[in-house]
Write an enzyme that holds these catalytic residues in place. Structure first.
Site, short mmCIF file in Angstrom:
data_model
loop_
_atom_site.label_atom_id
_atom_site.label_comp_id
_atom_site.label_asym_id
_atom_site.label_seq_id
_atom_site.Cartn_x
_atom_site.Cartn_y
_atom_site.Cartn_z
N ARG A 5 0.14 -15.94 40.08
CA ARG A 5 0.60 -15.95 38.69
C ARG A 5 0.06 -17.11 37.86
NH1 ARG A 5 5.35 -13.92 41.36
NH2 ARG A 5 5.63 -11.72 40.81
N LYS A 31 -10.72 -16.84 27.21
CA LYS A 31 -10.83 -15.39 27.44
C LYS A 31 -11.39 -15.16 28.82
CE LYS A 31 -11.37 -13.15 22.94
NZ LYS A 31 -12.29 -12.33 22.13
N GLU A 65 -26.28 -16.21 20.64
CA GLU A 65 -24.89 -16.60 20.40
C GLU A 65 -24.81 -17.80 19.45
OE1 GLU A 65 -21.85 -15.64 21.00
OE2 GLU A 65 -22.17 -13.93 22.33
N LYS A 111 -16.77 -23.13 17.96
CA LYS A 111 -15.89 -22.35 18.85
C LYS A 111 -14.56 -23.07 19.05
CE LYS A 111 -15.08 -18.90 21.76
NZ LYS A 111 -15.81 -18.56 22.98
N GLU A 116 -6.60 -14.36 18.98
CA GLU A 116 -7.41 -13.43 18.20
C GLU A 116 -6.55 -12.54 17.30
OE1 GLU A 116 -10.58 -10.08 19.34
OE2 GLU A 116 -11.03 -11.99 20.29
N ARG A 163 -10.01 -15.92 14.78
CA ARG A 163 -10.86 -15.78 15.96
C ARG A 163 -11.61 -14.45 16.00
NH1 ARG A 163 -9.47 -17.54 22.24
NH2 ARG A 163 -11.55 -17.07 23.05
N ASN A 214 -16.36 -12.04 16.94
CA ASN A 214 -16.83 -10.74 17.43
C ASN A 214 -18.02 -10.20 16.63
OD1 ASN A 214 -14.89 -10.42 19.53
ND2 ASN A 214 -13.35 -9.92 17.99
N HIS A 261 -20.56 -8.26 18.49
CA HIS A 261 -20.02 -7.87 19.79
C HIS A 261 -19.57 -6.42 19.82
CE1 HIS A 261 -19.40 -11.96 21.88
NE2 HIS A 261 -20.23 -12.13 20.90
N HIS A 289 -21.21 -4.47 22.67
CA HIS A 289 -20.46 -3.98 23.82
C HIS A 289 -20.70 -2.49 24.04
CE1 HIS A 289 -17.29 -7.46 23.77
NE2 HIS A 289 -18.50 -7.86 24.06
N HIS A 305 -26.03 -9.99 28.02
CA HIS A 305 -25.01 -9.94 26.98
C HIS A 305 -25.53 -10.44 25.63
CE1 HIS A 305 -21.21 -10.09 24.92
NE2 HIS A 305 -21.28 -11.41 24.79
#
Length: 357
Positions: free
Chosen positions: A117, A139, A181, A223, A233, A237, A241, A244, A248, A261
């Site tokens: 956990r 993330k 990026e 960032k 997000e 935030r 994206n 992205h 993606h 990526h």
């Protein structure tokens, strides 16, 4: 070199950008930590293990390996490593050191988030893309066959150690993928960073140390600011994206094996720029400038034989799609973007077709 503070409700931590910081890795492992587990890939360990072993001198640790490649970023390897950790005697006092590129930072971070956990993680990214993006912000997660990063958790690290010296031996393709990026950071938040990349591409591509240090530090600062303002997000935030959503879709459609990526993000930025121009958000001049900057840091693998219609269909499975509405991050000018939804499919398809051309 600078240190950037990331302030989130669960935890605050430093993202340290410093040549040679890897040699002081032990300083960032709390004295009360139990078993320390380094998670890496065999190729990263083969090339960089001596540096990390020196940096962790005096800290007993075990090393476990993940498979490399975005197509291997799945649940099964995480489960295997969790079982190996139990066999090694790891418990709730244990700590993970994630040592690798974006796949490692995502997967090892996710492992830390769910093992018993939640246990601490120190992120030590070894690729440019991981240094300026993946390792910062908490993330973590893995892919599904139907979509990228659809299983995951927010789990902030204890620290992020960014050593630009690690980039000296990075393959050219990996380096360029990370530059996309950084270019993204300029488009969404910093016109000066964008102009620097556009005007001094020869120095950037030559990896001049002072130039690399500058663009890495500026990207990390952006960032850190964005994550500190919006960890989960829910607002600001979302601008991260940019590129992205379309990227993606491209990665998923091609089975996570054809594009790195950052290369997929480059395609995604092209599509978003075309869409922004078509919808009247972006001037023709800024459109040309952004597309030219993306071209400067290419090439990316061939986009031939990729059906635009299939990429359009993939957008519905993106994790940023809410209540059936796809949200796009569109530039309004260089340094400023807006999150937009409700765009007609025919315009989105046209933008994808233009980006594929």
């Amino acid at each position: 070199m600078p240190t950037f503070r990331v302030e989130t409700p669960p935890v605050s931590y430093d993202a340290v950008v410093e040549r040679g910081v890897l040699d002081r890795a032990a300083h960032y492992v709390p004295a009360q930590s139990g078993k320390v587990i380094v998670v890496s890939t065999e190729d990263v360990w083969r090339h960089q293990c001596a540096r990390l072993e020196r940096g962790l001198a005096g800290v007993p640790h075990e090393v476990l390996f993940l498979p490399g490649g975005e197509d291997q970023k799945r649940l099964a390897p995480v489960e295997r490593l969790a079982e190996e950790m139990v066999r090694l005697g790891a418990d709730r006092s244990s700590l993970i050191v994630a040592f690798g590129g974006g796949v490692v930072t995502d997967m090892a971070g996710f492992l830390a988030a769910i093992f018993m956990r939640g246990i601490p993680v120190v992120q030590i990214p070894t690729t440019l893309l991981a240094q300026v993006d993946a390792a910062i912000g908490g993330k973590t997660g893995v892919n599904l066959g139907i979509g990228k990063n659809l299983i995951g958790s927010f789990h902030q690290p204890l620290a992020v150690l960014i050593d630009p010296e690690l980039l000296d031996t990075l393959p050219e393709r990996e380096y360029r993928a990370g530059l996309y990026e950084i270019l993204k950071a300029g488009v969404i938040r910093s016109e000066p960073l964008f102009r620097f990349l556009a005007e001094r591409s020869a120095e950037v591509l030559a990896r001049r140390p002072e130039v690399v240090d500058r663009i890495v530090a500026e990207s990390v600062a952006i960032k850190a600011q964005v994550v500190s303002a919006d960890e989960r997000e829910c607002g600001l935030r979302r601008i991260l994206n940019f590129g992205h959503t379309f990227g993606h879709a491209l990665e998923t459609e091609t089975g996570y094996t054809r594009f790195l990526h950052g290369e997929a993000v480059a395609f995604g930025m092209r599509a978003a720029v075309y869409l922004a121009q078509m919808t009247g958000h972006l001037s023709a001049e800024d459109t040309v400038d952004i597309l030219e900057a993306i071209r400067l840091y290419g090439p990316i693998p061939s986009l031939a034989a990729i059906p635009a219609e299939r990429l359009l269909a993939r957008l519905a499975s993106d994790k940023k799609t809410m209540q059936g509405k796809v949200h796009f991050v569109l530039p309004e000018r260089i340094g400023e973007v807006q999150v937009v939804s409700g765009i007609r499919d025919e315009l989105v398809l046209a933008a994808v077709q233009a980006a594929l051309a």
